[in-house]
Design an enzyme around this catalytic site. Structure first.
Site, mmCIF file in Angstrom:
data_model
loop_
_atom_site.group_PDB
_atom_site.id
_atom_site.type_symbol
_atom_site.label_atom_id
_atom_site.label_comp_id
_atom_site.label_asym_id
_atom_site.label_seq_id
_atom_site.Cartn_x
_atom_site.Cartn_y
_atom_site.Cartn_z
ATOM 1 N N ASP A 178 72.071 -77.850 13.129
ATOM 2 C CA ASP A 178 70.670 -77.866 12.744
ATOM 3 C C ASP A 178 69.840 -78.188 13.999
ATOM 4 O O ASP A 178 70.396 -78.520 15.048
ATOM 5 C CB ASP A 178 70.536 -78.962 11.672
ATOM 6 C CG ASP A 178 69.116 -79.334 11.376
ATOM 7 O OD1 ASP A 178 68.310 -78.422 11.127
ATOM 8 O OD2 ASP A 178 68.798 -80.547 11.390
ATOM 9 N N PHE A 179 68.516 -78.103 13.902
ATOM 10 C CA PHE A 179 67.664 -78.417 15.069
ATOM 11 C C PHE A 179 66.912 -79.749 14.878
ATOM 12 O O PHE A 179 67.249 -80.748 15.499
ATOM 13 C CB PHE A 179 66.688 -77.260 15.340
ATOM 14 C CG PHE A 179 65.862 -77.477 16.570
ATOM 15 C CD1 PHE A 179 66.405 -77.268 17.833
ATOM 16 C CD2 PHE A 179 64.546 -77.907 16.486
ATOM 17 C CE1 PHE A 179 65.664 -77.492 18.987
ATOM 18 C CE2 PHE A 179 63.791 -78.128 17.628
ATOM 19 C CZ PHE A 179 64.341 -77.918 18.885
ATOM 20 N N ASP A 180 65.926 -79.769 13.955
ATOM 21 C CA ASP A 180 65.071 -80.964 13.819
ATOM 22 C C ASP A 180 65.860 -82.145 13.253
ATOM 23 O O ASP A 180 66.525 -82.019 12.214
ATOM 24 C CB ASP A 180 63.898 -80.661 12.894
ATOM 25 C CG ASP A 180 62.909 -79.716 13.531
ATOM 26 O OD1 ASP A 180 62.127 -80.162 14.373
ATOM 27 O OD2 ASP A 180 62.948 -78.518 13.187
HETATM 28 MG MG LIG Z 1 67.142 -81.384 10.291
#
Ligand SMILES: [Mg+2]
Length: 270
Positions: free
Chosen positions: A29-31
């Site tokens: 994932d990123f955030d």
């Molecule tokens: Mg996230």
């Protein structure tokens, strides 16, 4: 008899991965996982070392992908796809897989495009209806109401999103201090992970939020169905959902912990 300590799940998985790097998938994932959560979503950036580590992993392992709820163009920028040679090895899936980067081009999921107008109409209504402290983030084929800086408006945002979903056929997805509407297309981080792991023997996913649980489900399913070596990495934070923490095989501390784990994967056995 002395108890034998259980093997560390990370060590066991890394041994699988470095034995068959071409048959290993690494997904994140990123955030909240690579990038600290910030009040202004447009300001989010991966922590030092994370982007370098991903590109290094992408050159070595079968498939390496960032799978996020963000628009794919945002991710391509943050992951420096246009400025690095061989960056095409890194797969980037945006909007939970509704968008996919292919080199510098973006492909849309074939079932999603026809919902673009309904999403745009609903986003315009949200902008008109929302209290001034609620941020409406348009993402093309989806949009998000952010209440991080206005928790008092969380109830308003949830009921607005639910009513809009019921009226339009779009689907609501709650996340950390935000509510999102997406087209009713059967796609999530789990379907993307399962597709990318099609002919792989090992796979891991790093995530911090509810939208990452389908990726954990996919790893569990592939492990049960065909003996995949799966590793579910949970990113710990004050806001991490309890279910994610309980289901993870391994926990890391925030995005810095994620970057350290990715760096280790790039070095072990190399
Ligand atoms: Mg996230």
């Amino acid at each position: 008899m002395r108890a034998v300590p259980a093997p560390d799940p990370l060590d066991t998985w890394v041994a699988h991965a470095v034995e068959k790097p071409g048959a290993t998938g690494i997904f994140t994932d990123f955030d909240g996982t690579l990038a600290p959560i910030v009040d202004d979503p447009a300001a989010a950036r991966a922590v030092d070392g994370a982007v370098d580590a991903l590109h290094r992993l992408a050159a070595r392992f079968g498939v390496v992908a960032v799978i996020s709820g963000r628009p794919v163009r945002f991710l391509m920028d943050r992951l420096e796809l246009s400025t690095r040679p061989q960056a095409t090895n890194l797969v980037v899936a945006g909007l939970y897989g509704l968008e996919r980067a292919r080199g510098s081009a973006v492909e849309l999921h074939p079932d999603a495009g026809r919902w673009a107008e309904a999403v745009a109409d609903a986003a315009a209504r949200a902008e008109a209806d929302a209290p001034p402290d609620v941020l409406v983030e348009r993402k093309g084929l989806s949009f998000t109401l952010h209440v991080r800086t206005s928790p008092m408006s969380a109830d308003w945002a949830r009921s607005w999103i639910e009513a809009c979903a019921a009226a339009t056929g779009l689907v609501s997805h709650p996340a950390r201090m935000s509510y999102e509407l997406r087209p009713p297309v059967e796609i999530d981080k789990g379907t993307v992970v399962a597709e990318l792991l099609d002919d792989m023997s090992a796979g891991c996913f790093l995530g911090d939020d509810l939208g990452d649980l389908p990726a954990f489900d996919a790893l569990d399913r592939l492990t049960a169905d065909r003996g995949l070596a799966g590793l579910k990495v949970g990113v710990r934070s004050a806001e991490a959902p309890q279910e994610l923490i309980e289901r993870a095989d391994v926990l890391v501390e925030g995005p810095v912990g994620s970057a350290q784990l990715l760096e280790r994967l790039g070095l072990d056995g190399a």
